[in-house]
Design a protein around this motif. Structure first.
Motif, PDB file in Angstrom:
ATOM      1  N   THR A 158       0.852  -1.188   0.000  1.00 21.97           N
ATOM      2  CA  THR A 158       0.000   0.000   0.000  1.00 21.97           C
ATOM      3  C   THR A 158       0.884   1.233   0.000  1.00 21.97           C
ATOM      4  O   THR A 158       2.004   1.202   0.529  1.00 21.97           O
ATOM      5  CB  THR A 158      -0.958   0.029   1.216  1.00 21.97           C
ATOM      6  OG1 THR A 158      -1.827   1.142   1.079  1.00 21.97           O
ATOM      7  CG2 THR A 158      -0.214   0.104   2.530  1.00 21.97           C
ATOM      8  N   LYS A 159       0.376   2.285  -0.595  1.00 22.62           N
ATOM      9  CA  LYS A 159       1.059   3.573  -0.558  1.00 22.62           C
ATOM     10  C   LYS A 159       0.366   4.513   0.419  1.00 22.62           C
ATOM     11  O   LYS A 159       0.714   5.674   0.521  1.00 22.62           O
ATOM     12  CB  LYS A 159       1.104   4.198  -1.960  1.00 22.62           C
ATOM     13  CG  LYS A 159       2.027   3.435  -2.886  1.00 22.62           C
ATOM     14  CD  LYS A 159       2.202   4.137  -4.205  1.00 22.62           C
ATOM     15  CE  LYS A 159       3.216   3.362  -5.049  1.00 22.62           C
ATOM     16  NZ  LYS A 159       3.442   4.011  -6.331  1.00 22.62           N
ATOM     17  N   ALA A 160      -0.598   3.997   1.164  1.00 26.34           N
ATOM     18  CA  ALA A 160      -1.319   4.797   2.153  1.00 26.34           C
ATOM     19  C   ALA A 160      -0.418   5.058   3.359  1.00 26.34           C
ATOM     20  O   ALA A 160       0.504   4.289   3.642  1.00 26.34           O
ATOM     21  CB  ALA A 160      -2.584   4.076   2.591  1.00 26.34           C
ATOM     22  N   ALA A 161      -0.697   6.132   4.059  1.00 19.31           N
ATOM     23  CA  ALA A 161       0.062   6.491   5.256  1.00 19.31           C
ATOM     24  C   ALA A 161      -0.460   5.676   6.435  1.00 19.31           C
ATOM     25  O   ALA A 161      -1.313   6.122   7.183  1.00 19.31           O
ATOM     26  CB  ALA A 161      -0.057   7.985   5.525  1.00 19.31           C
ATOM     27  N   VAL A 162       0.031   4.455   6.574  1.00 23.40           N
ATOM     28  CA  VAL A 162      -0.367   3.584   7.678  1.00 23.40           C
ATOM     29  C   VAL A 162       0.872   3.187   8.470  1.00 23.40           C
ATOM     30  O   VAL A 162       1.988   3.260   7.965  1.00 23.40           O
ATOM     31  CB  VAL A 162      -1.105   2.308   7.186  1.00 23.40           C
ATOM     32  CG1 VAL A 162      -2.400   2.659   6.500  1.00 23.40           C
ATOM     33  CG2 VAL A 162      -0.225   1.484   6.287  1.00 23.40           C
TER      34      VAL A 162
END
Length: 193
Positions: A158-162
């Protein structure tokens, strides 16, 4: 899988839960599934946007897991230092994901038998068996977090900020996809406690 504190049960436009973007998980260029934040929790959706499961957070921070047919599958109960995966009628602790004092984590079954060790590494985390056999690695590089198997093949990314530790549950093969996603979501909303 937002890395924000759990919101209250009353929702407003300023509520961070309601304004976060969908977290897409891919394998290569192919979207596998996503977690879409909602005012009262999140939805697990397949690549086409069809609902697979719904996660609802109550006032105490407990996450209820329901399938697309509205059948309760289980719960994630967050407590300081750990998260419990419980069965649908909350009579049995199936798994416990515990944070260790050294920053590592472990997944145990309901009888407190260790199933996985999640060791902090300079690249993220490594998921191992109790006898230190490497199963998966959670690697963070620039704006991408990936889950890689023992042969370094990317299982999902994922490229999400998690938070990297919120990706670790997807390497817990003993959990269902719904349990993995709900645990990941619960870890994120509690900030890895």
């Amino acid at each position: 899988v937002p890395a924000q504190p759990a919101s209250s049960s009353t929702s407003s436009p300023a509520d961070p839960q309601s304004t976060l973007d969908k977290v897409k998980f891919k394998q290569g260029d192919t979207e596998l599934f996503s977690i879409k934040p909602k005012d009262d929790g999140a939805k697990l959706e397949d690549a086409s946007g069809a609902e697979l499961a719904r996660f609802t957070i109550d006032e105490s921070g407990k996450v209820k897991i329901k399938d697309a047919a509205d059948v309760v599958l289980g719960y994630i109960v967050s407590q300081p230092g750990y998260w419990k995966v419980e069965n649908a009628d909350q009579t049995q602790e199936l798994y416990i994901f515990r944070r260790q004092d050294d920053g590592d984590y472990k997944l145990e079954d309901g009888a407190n038998t260790q199933i996985y060790r999640v060791k902090m590494r300079d690249y993220g985390y490594e998921i191992e068996t109790p006898d230190k056999q490497s199963l998966y690695k959670v690697k963070q590089k620039e704006n991408k977090i990936s889950l890689r198997d023992a042969s370094e093949q990317t299982v999902l990314s994922t490229k999400a900020a998690v938070m990297p530790v919120a990706i670790a549950p997807f390497g817990f093969d003993v959990l269902t996809r719904e349990q993995q996603a709900a645990l990941s979501f619960a870890v994120s909303v509690t900030g890895g406690n």
